[in-house]
Write a protein that holds these residues in place. Structure first.
Motif, PDB file in Angstrom:
ATOM      1  N   THR A   2       0.837  -1.192   0.000  1.00 18.33           N
ATOM      2  CA  THR A   2       0.000   0.000   0.000  1.00 18.33           C
ATOM      3  C   THR A   2       0.870   1.239   0.000  1.00 18.33           C
ATOM      4  OG1 THR A   2      -0.074   0.040   2.406  1.00 18.33           O
ATOM      5  CG2 THR A   2      -1.832  -1.188   1.269  1.00 18.33           C
ATOM      6  N   GLY A   3       0.271   2.375  -0.358  1.00 21.04           N
ATOM      7  CA  GLY A   3       0.989   3.645  -0.384  1.00 21.04           C
ATOM      8  C   GLY A   3       1.160   4.191   1.019  1.00 21.04           C
ATOM      9  N   PRO A   4       1.737   5.405   1.156  1.00 20.02           N
ATOM     10  CA  PRO A   4       1.955   5.996   2.462  1.00 20.02           C
ATOM     11  C   PRO A   4       0.626   6.232   3.177  1.00 20.02           C
ATOM     12  CG  PRO A   4       2.843   7.406   0.709  1.00 20.02           C
ATOM     13  CD  PRO A   4       2.200   6.224   0.068  1.00 20.02           C
ATOM     14  N   GLN A   5       0.634   5.974   4.463  1.00 16.67           N
ATOM     15  CA  GLN A   5      -0.566   6.134   5.249  1.00 16.67           C
ATOM     16  C   GLN A   5      -0.736   7.605   5.624  1.00 16.67           C
ATOM     17  OE1 GLN A   5      -0.390   4.072   8.933  1.00 16.67           O
ATOM     18  NE2 GLN A   5      -2.311   4.891   9.674  1.00 16.67           N
ATOM     19  N   VAL A   6      -1.852   8.195   5.231  1.00 20.45           N
ATOM     20  CA  VAL A   6      -2.157   9.569   5.592  1.00 20.45           C
ATOM     21  C   VAL A   6      -3.068   9.499   6.807  1.00 20.45           C
ATOM     22  CG1 VAL A   6      -3.205  11.727   4.851  1.00 20.45           C
ATOM     23  CG2 VAL A   6      -1.932  10.341   3.214  1.00 20.45           C
ATOM     24  N   SER A   7      -2.758  10.269   7.833  1.00 21.70           N
ATOM     25  CA  SER A   7      -3.504  10.169   9.074  1.00 21.70           C
ATOM     26  C   SER A   7      -4.173  11.480   9.420  1.00 21.70           C
ATOM     27  CB  SER A   7      -2.560   9.763  10.191  1.00 21.70           C
ATOM     28  OG  SER A   7      -1.557  10.733  10.339  1.00 21.70           O
ATOM     29  N   THR A   8      -5.113  11.389  10.335  1.00 23.01           N
ATOM     30  CA  THR A   8      -5.791  12.582  10.813  1.00 23.01           C
ATOM     31  C   THR A   8      -4.948  13.243  11.887  1.00 23.01           C
ATOM     32  OG1 THR A   8      -6.947  11.437  12.588  1.00 23.01           O
ATOM     33  CG2 THR A   8      -8.021  11.460  10.412  1.00 23.01           C
ATOM     34  N   GLU A  10      -5.807  13.947  14.842  1.00 25.88           N
ATOM     35  CA  GLU A  10      -5.995  13.233  16.111  1.00 25.88           C
ATOM     36  C   GLU A  10      -5.107  11.990  16.182  1.00 25.88           C
ATOM     37  OE1 GLU A  10      -9.502  10.785  18.339  1.00 25.88           O
ATOM     38  OE2 GLU A  10     -10.088  12.614  17.273  1.00 25.88           O
ATOM     39  N   GLU A  11      -4.998  11.264  15.075  1.00 30.99           N
ATOM     40  CA  GLU A  11      -4.136  10.078  15.033  1.00 30.99           C
ATOM     41  C   GLU A  11      -2.669  10.474  15.224  1.00 30.99           C
ATOM     42  OE1 GLU A  11      -5.675   6.761  12.035  1.00 30.99           O
ATOM     43  OE2 GLU A  11      -5.707   8.788  11.169  1.00 30.99           O
ATOM     44  N   ARG A  12      -2.269  11.560  14.586  1.00 27.83           N
ATOM     45  CA  ARG A  12      -0.882  12.008  14.709  1.00 27.83           C
ATOM     46  C   ARG A  12      -0.563  12.381  16.157  1.00 27.83           C
ATOM     47  NH1 ARG A  12      -2.204  14.562   9.545  1.00 27.83           N
ATOM     48  NH2 ARG A  12      -2.858  16.396  10.699  1.00 27.83           N
ATOM     49  N   ARG A  13      -1.461  13.118  16.797  1.00 28.88           N
ATOM     50  CA  ARG A  13      -1.240  13.512  18.193  1.00 28.88           C
ATOM     51  C   ARG A  13      -1.232  12.293  19.115  1.00 28.88           C
ATOM     52  NH1 ARG A  13      -1.015  18.850  18.404  1.00 28.88           N
ATOM     53  NH2 ARG A  13      -2.240  20.082  16.954  1.00 28.88           N
ATOM     54  N   ARG A  14      -2.102  11.353  18.855  1.00 24.31           N
ATOM     55  CA  ARG A  14      -2.163  10.130  19.658  1.00 24.31           C
ATOM     56  C   ARG A  14      -0.853   9.335  19.501  1.00 24.31           C
ATOM     57  NH1 ARG A  14      -7.352   8.756  18.647  1.00 24.31           N
ATOM     58  NH2 ARG A  14      -6.752   7.794  16.686  1.00 24.31           N
ATOM     59  N   THR A  15      -0.356   9.248  18.271  1.00 25.48           N
ATOM     60  CA  THR A  15       0.886   8.519  18.018  1.00 25.48           C
ATOM     61  C   THR A  15       2.064   9.211  18.684  1.00 25.48           C
ATOM     62  OG1 THR A  15       0.003   7.745  15.909  1.00 25.48           O
ATOM     63  CG2 THR A  15       2.381   7.592  16.206  1.00 25.48           C
ATOM     64  N   LEU A  16       2.138  10.537  18.577  1.00 25.22           N
ATOM     65  CA  LEU A  16       3.221  11.281  19.226  1.00 25.22           C
ATOM     66  C   LEU A  16       3.163  11.103  20.738  1.00 25.22           C
ATOM     67  CD1 LEU A  16       5.590  13.269  19.136  1.00 25.22           C
ATOM     68  CD2 LEU A  16       3.917  15.135  19.192  1.00 25.22           C
ATOM     69  N   THR A  17       1.979  11.196  21.306  1.00 27.70           N
ATOM     70  CA  THR A  17       1.827  11.019  22.750  1.00 27.70           C
ATOM     71  C   THR A  17       2.269   9.627  23.170  1.00 27.70           C
ATOM     72  OG1 THR A  17      -0.017  12.585  22.794  1.00 27.70           O
ATOM     73  CG2 THR A  17       0.161  11.077  24.657  1.00 27.70           C
ATOM     74  N   ALA A  18       1.878   8.617  22.411  1.00 23.58           N
ATOM     75  CA  ALA A  18       2.275   7.244  22.728  1.00 23.58           C
ATOM     76  C   ALA A  18       3.791   7.079  22.629  1.00 23.58           C
ATOM     77  CB  ALA A  18       1.567   6.265  21.788  1.00 23.58           C
ATOM     78  N   MET A  19       4.404   7.676  21.602  1.00 25.34           N
ATOM     79  CA  MET A  19       5.849   7.555  21.410  1.00 25.34           C
ATOM     80  C   MET A  19       6.606   8.194  22.571  1.00 25.34           C
ATOM     81  SD  MET A  19       8.202   8.952  18.282  1.00 25.34           S
ATOM     82  CE  MET A  19       7.539   7.819  17.089  1.00 25.34           C
ATOM     83  N   ASP A  63       3.829   6.483  10.579  1.00 27.08           N
ATOM     84  CA  ASP A  63       4.606   5.270  10.808  1.00 27.08           C
ATOM     85  C   ASP A  63       5.820   5.619  11.667  1.00 27.08           C
ATOM     86  OD1 ASP A  63       7.093   5.379   8.662  1.00 27.08           O
ATOM     87  OD2 ASP A  63       5.280   6.405   7.941  1.00 27.08           O
ATOM     88  N   ALA A  64       6.326   4.623  12.376  1.00 24.98           N
ATOM     89  CA  ALA A  64       7.388   4.847  13.361  1.00 24.98           C
ATOM     90  C   ALA A  64       8.627   5.505  12.753  1.00 24.98           C
ATOM     91  CB  ALA A  64       7.764   3.528  14.026  1.00 24.98           C
ATOM     92  N   GLY A  65       9.061   5.050  11.591  1.00 25.25           N
ATOM     93  CA  GLY A  65      10.257   5.605  10.965  1.00 25.25           C
ATOM     94  C   GLY A  65      10.117   7.082  10.646  1.00 25.25           C
ATOM     95  N   THR A  66       8.989   7.451  10.071  1.00 29.43           N
ATOM     96  CA  THR A  66       8.750   8.852   9.719  1.00 29.43           C
ATOM     97  C   THR A  66       8.704   9.719  10.967  1.00 29.43           C
ATOM     98  OG1 THR A  66       7.524   8.200   7.751  1.00 29.43           O
ATOM     99  CG2 THR A  66       7.163  10.434   8.555  1.00 29.43           C
ATOM    100  N   MET A  67       7.972   9.249  11.998  1.00 28.59           N
ATOM    101  CA  MET A  67       7.848  10.037  13.224  1.00 28.59           C
ATOM    102  C   MET A  67       9.199  10.171  13.930  1.00 28.59           C
ATOM    103  SD  MET A  67       4.132  10.394  14.381  1.00 28.59           S
ATOM    104  CE  MET A  67       4.617  11.109  15.816  1.00 28.59           C
TER     105      MET A  67
END
Length: 185
Positions: A2-8, A10-19, A63-67
């Protein structure tokens, strides 16, 4: 594939908070590795986290690498900004202090300690030695080390941690200054 995952947002903030929650000292360690004084590392980490939170909307993929790469850029820029704020006199004082310590006895002691460290590193198993050198000397992230060895990033971090523990326990390293337990990235 699949192509690059585009996120909302809210998803980006949730991922950053989790990281950042999963590794609360990640930005502090990275700041120190970039030359920020340990006394200033908490401030640098907080500034980097705030900058990341404010600019998360510009990040398209979660995705983890990009973040990780994106967060590393922010940490580097923060370290550079902090370095620019230090008055030049601090650097001059530090250089003068280092020049005053430069003597033959000090050089000989450093040479001996370096020889011990190198001998201890050479005694490590190749897979641990290579992972440690890639992390500590080359500044590679766990993801880059994992890619090189064909293992997961968690396994790469584990190899680096095992190498550091083995060095601490090595008979030649008795009395040597401590090594950090956790690899960066």
């Amino acid at each position: 594939m699949t192509g690059p995952q585009v996120s909302t947002a809210e998803e980006r903030r949730r991922t950053l908070t989790a990281m950042l929650s999963a590794e609360p000292h990640r930005l502090r360690r990275r700041s120190i590795s970039l030359g920020v004084r340990p006394d200033d590392a908490d401030d640098a980490a907080q500034i980097a986290a705030m900058r990341a939170w404010r600019s998360i909307d510009g990040l398209e993929r979660t995705d983890a690498g990009t973040m990780c790469s994106w967060l590393d850029v922010i940490a580097r820029r923060t370290a550079i900004d902090l370095a620019r704020r230090i008055p030049p006199t601090d650097g001059e004082v530090e250089c003068e202090r280092l020049r005053a310590r430069h003597d033959v006895e000090h050089e000989a002691e450093l040479h001996e300690r370096l020889a011990v460290v190198l001998q201890s590193i050479r005694a490590l198993p190749p897979e641990l030695r290579d992972a440690l050198l890639m992390s500590a000397v080359d500044g590679k992230s766990a993801g880059e080390i994992a890619e090189r060895f064909g293992i997961t990033p968690a396994a790469a971090r584990q190899r680096v941690a095992r190498a550091r523990r083995a060095l601490k326990r090595h008979p030649l390293m008795e009395g040597a200054p401590g090594l950090p337990d956790r690899p960066t990235g």
